[in-house]
Design an enzyme around this catalytic site. Structure first.
Site, PDB file in Angstrom:
ATOM      1  N   ASP A   9       0.409  -8.529   1.224  1.00 21.31           N
ATOM      2  CA  ASP A   9      -0.618  -7.626   0.692  1.00 21.31           C
ATOM      3  C   ASP A   9      -1.506  -8.423  -0.269  1.00 21.31           C
ATOM      4  O   ASP A   9      -1.011  -9.261  -1.013  1.00 21.31           O
ATOM      5  CB  ASP A   9       0.056  -6.470  -0.068  1.00 21.31           C
ATOM      6  CG  ASP A   9      -0.831  -5.240  -0.137  1.00 21.31           C
ATOM      7  OD1 ASP A   9      -0.428  -4.198   0.392  1.00 21.31           O
ATOM      8  OD2 ASP A   9      -1.937  -5.332  -0.723  1.00 21.31           O
ATOM      9  N   LYS A  69     -12.190   0.459  13.428  1.00 21.49           N
ATOM     10  CA  LYS A  69     -10.836   0.783  13.890  1.00 21.49           C
ATOM     11  C   LYS A  69     -10.824   0.963  15.409  1.00 21.49           C
ATOM     12  O   LYS A  69      -9.810   0.698  16.063  1.00 21.49           O
ATOM     13  CB  LYS A  69     -10.304   2.037  13.184  1.00 21.49           C
ATOM     14  CG  LYS A  69     -10.117   1.890  11.684  1.00 21.49           C
ATOM     15  CD  LYS A  69      -9.255   0.697  11.275  1.00 21.49           C
ATOM     16  CE  LYS A  69      -7.784   0.931  11.462  1.00 21.49           C
ATOM     17  NZ  LYS A  69      -6.976  -0.212  10.904  1.00 21.49           N
ATOM     18  N   LEU A 125      -0.594  -2.747   8.959  1.00 20.25           N
ATOM     19  CA  LEU A 125      -1.174  -1.629   8.208  1.00 20.25           C
ATOM     20  C   LEU A 125      -2.288  -2.082   7.270  1.00 20.25           C
ATOM     21  O   LEU A 125      -2.974  -1.251   6.676  1.00 20.25           O
ATOM     22  CB  LEU A 125      -0.074  -0.925   7.379  1.00 20.25           C
ATOM     23  CG  LEU A 125       0.722   0.197   8.067  1.00 20.25           C
ATOM     24  CD1 LEU A 125       1.482  -0.309   9.275  1.00 20.25           C
ATOM     25  CD2 LEU A 125       1.695   0.836   7.087  1.00 20.25           C
ATOM     26  N   TYR A 179     -16.629   2.236   9.562  1.00 17.41           N
ATOM     27  CA  TYR A 179     -15.168   2.209   9.457  1.00 17.41           C
ATOM     28  C   TYR A 179     -14.543   2.708  10.764  1.00 17.41           C
ATOM     29  O   TYR A 179     -13.646   2.071  11.325  1.00 17.41           O
ATOM     30  CB  TYR A 179     -14.737   3.089   8.276  1.00 17.41           C
ATOM     31  CG  TYR A 179     -13.257   3.311   8.195  1.00 17.41           C
ATOM     32  CD1 TYR A 179     -12.395   2.258   7.907  1.00 17.41           C
ATOM     33  CD2 TYR A 179     -12.707   4.570   8.423  1.00 17.41           C
ATOM     34  CE1 TYR A 179     -11.027   2.463   7.842  1.00 17.41           C
ATOM     35  CE2 TYR A 179     -11.352   4.782   8.356  1.00 17.41           C
ATOM     36  CZ  TYR A 179     -10.511   3.726   8.065  1.00 17.41           C
ATOM     37  OH  TYR A 179      -9.160   3.923   8.003  1.00 17.41           O
ATOM     38  N   GLY A 202      -3.567  -1.861  -2.529  1.00 15.24           N
ATOM     39  CA  GLY A 202      -2.130  -1.716  -2.795  1.00 15.24           C
ATOM     40  C   GLY A 202      -1.841  -2.178  -4.216  1.00 15.24           C
ATOM     41  O   GLY A 202      -2.695  -2.789  -4.868  1.00 15.24           O
ATOM     42  N   GLY A 212       0.840  -1.200   0.000  1.00 20.85           N
ATOM     43  CA  GLY A 212       0.000   0.000   0.000  1.00 20.85           C
ATOM     44  C   GLY A 212       0.872   1.246   0.000  1.00 20.85           C
ATOM     45  O   GLY A 212       2.105   1.160   0.017  1.00 20.85           O
ATOM     46  N   PHE A 213       0.221   2.372   0.015  1.00 13.84           N
ATOM     47  CA  PHE A 213       0.940   3.644  -0.042  1.00 13.84           C
ATOM     48  C   PHE A 213       1.862   3.806   1.186  1.00 13.84           C
ATOM     49  O   PHE A 213       3.088   3.918   1.046  1.00 13.84           O
ATOM     50  CB  PHE A 213      -0.108   4.768  -0.160  1.00 13.84           C
ATOM     51  CG  PHE A 213       0.320   6.089   0.353  1.00 13.84           C
ATOM     52  CD1 PHE A 213       1.457   6.724  -0.153  1.00 13.84           C
ATOM     53  CD2 PHE A 213      -0.412   6.730   1.352  1.00 13.84           C
ATOM     54  CE1 PHE A 213       1.849   7.965   0.324  1.00 13.84           C
ATOM     55  CE2 PHE A 213      -0.027   7.968   1.829  1.00 13.84           C
ATOM     56  CZ  PHE A 213       1.108   8.583   1.320  1.00 13.84           C
ATOM     57  N   ILE A 214       1.313   3.749   2.376  1.00 11.32           N
ATOM     58  CA  ILE A 214       2.159   3.965   3.573  1.00 11.32           C
ATOM     59  C   ILE A 214       3.067   2.760   3.797  1.00 11.32           C
ATOM     60  O   ILE A 214       4.259   2.909   4.105  1.00 11.32           O
ATOM     61  CB  ILE A 214       1.290   4.251   4.821  1.00 11.32           C
ATOM     62  CG1 ILE A 214       0.416   5.494   4.567  1.00 11.32           C
ATOM     63  CG2 ILE A 214       2.167   4.457   6.058  1.00 11.32           C
ATOM     64  CD1 ILE A 214      -0.538   5.850   5.690  1.00 11.32           C
TER      65      ILE A 214
END
Ligand code: UDP
Length: 319
Positions: free
Chosen positions: A31, A153, A76, A149, A36, A10-12
């Site tokens: 992943d 979390k 993540l 969402y 991603g 993914g991005f981060i």
């Protein structure tokens, strides 16, 4: 040292992988490429200390093996992006709740330190400025997917803290505020990659609502450095930290700034929220983190301002 990064394509996650490799860590990522992409990690493929598994974190057998091989886990993998959550409400809940439960269960079995990535969505539509870690959460109706969402979390955070308190599992929870940088896709709703992409094509920039809502955007490298430093600090264990930036901008100003920096002919068009997302959609007017806790413990201070960030994101989209 060996790190396992879930959501590592993914991005981060991909920035985190890159950063740990530079620190000479061995990095393994998993992943399922739902949000991603392989492109995000293609440049790491030939690194000797890098390996990847394309699979789902929901498969306990796969995860057991990966957790076994790691010294620490950065969790993540999650469904992210307001648009993605609205389009995939069930998947978002399943991956965020069951996925995290699997990671914590296995981490606990092997007593491996874990970082759980949470989100500023936790604070919901509270109008407090800034948000600090012990603030109340203010959520709307369960009819609105966005709050599902946020709730999912929150369950992750409850689980992490329960494992810490009851089983002494070393966990660190980070609440990431709007994090941006190269490799972030605009496909799932994130405003900066969307605006930059549209501006470079001279397509309209769609500002949702009245555009007076504000956000503080942090550069991914600052956030990733913060995560790694927290994982190395013994006093971060069992704690929750905000991570992000404190430089606010309204979305309307952001659209104008992106348009100017891209030397674009894009029109700026205002779109009502219920048209942009779903009927009854609720947004927060302002969102700013209180960063005192993380600053006090590890001296966290963002090094990149919004102009630096936009410059890098524009460069990324151009190439
Ligand atoms: N937004 C917008 N146009 C877009 C995408 C997003 O005006 O094309 C707005 C969105 O409604 C929100 C802000 O930009 O008020 C930030 O959105 P993003 O999804 O990036 O992050 P979050 O809502 O999680 O802060």
């Amino acid at each position: 040292m060996r790190a396992l990064i879930t959501g590592g394509a993914g991005f981060i996650g991909s920035h985190l992988a890159e950063n740990l490799l530079k620190r000479d860590w061995e990095v393994n990522i998993i992943d399922d490429l739902s949000t991603g992409t392989f492109e995000n990690i293609a440049h790491l493929e030939n690194e000797k200390k890098f390996s990847y598994t394309i699979d789902t974190i929901m498969d306990i057998k796969v995860m057991e093996e990966l957790v076994d091989r790691a010294d620490v886990i950065y969790h993540l993998a999650a469904a992210v992006g307001v648009q993605y959550i609205i389009d995939n409400p069930l998947k978002a809940l399943q991956v965020n709740i069951r996925g995290t439960e699997i990671i914590l269960e296995l981490a606990n079995k092997k007593k491996k330190k874990a970082l759980i990535a949470s989100t500023s969505e936790i604070y919901g539509k509270s109008d407090k400025i800034p948000f600090s870690e012990k603030d109340d959460r203010v959520l709307g109706s369960t009819h609105i997917s966005r709050w599902g969402y946020s709730a999912s979390k929150a369950v992750d955070e409850f689980l992490a803290l329960a494992y810490y308190r009851e089983k002494r599992l070393p966990v660190v929870v980070v609440r990431l505020f709007n994090t941006v940088g190269p490799r972030q896709s605009g496909q799932y709703g994130m405003v900066i990659p969307k605006f930059v992409h549209q501006a470079l094509l001279n397509h309209p920039l769609l500002v949702y609502g009245d555009g007076k809502q504000s956000r503080c955007f942090a550069y991914v490298e600052d956030v990733v450095n913060g995560m790694i430093t927290l994982m190395e600090h013994p006093q971060a264990v069992g704690e929750i930290f905000n991570l992000g930036s404190k430089e606010p901008i309204t979305i309307e100003e952001l659209a104008k700034k992106v348009k100017e920096l891209c030397q674009s002919r894009s029109e700026i068009i205002y779109v009502p929220y219920n048209q942009a997302y779903e009927e009854g959609f609720e947004d927060m007017k302002r969102r700013m983190p209180d960063l005192n806790k993380v600053k006090k413990l590890i001296g966290y201070e963002p090094q990149f301002n919004l102009d630096d960030i936009l410059e890098r994101v524009i460069e990324y989209f151009k190439t």
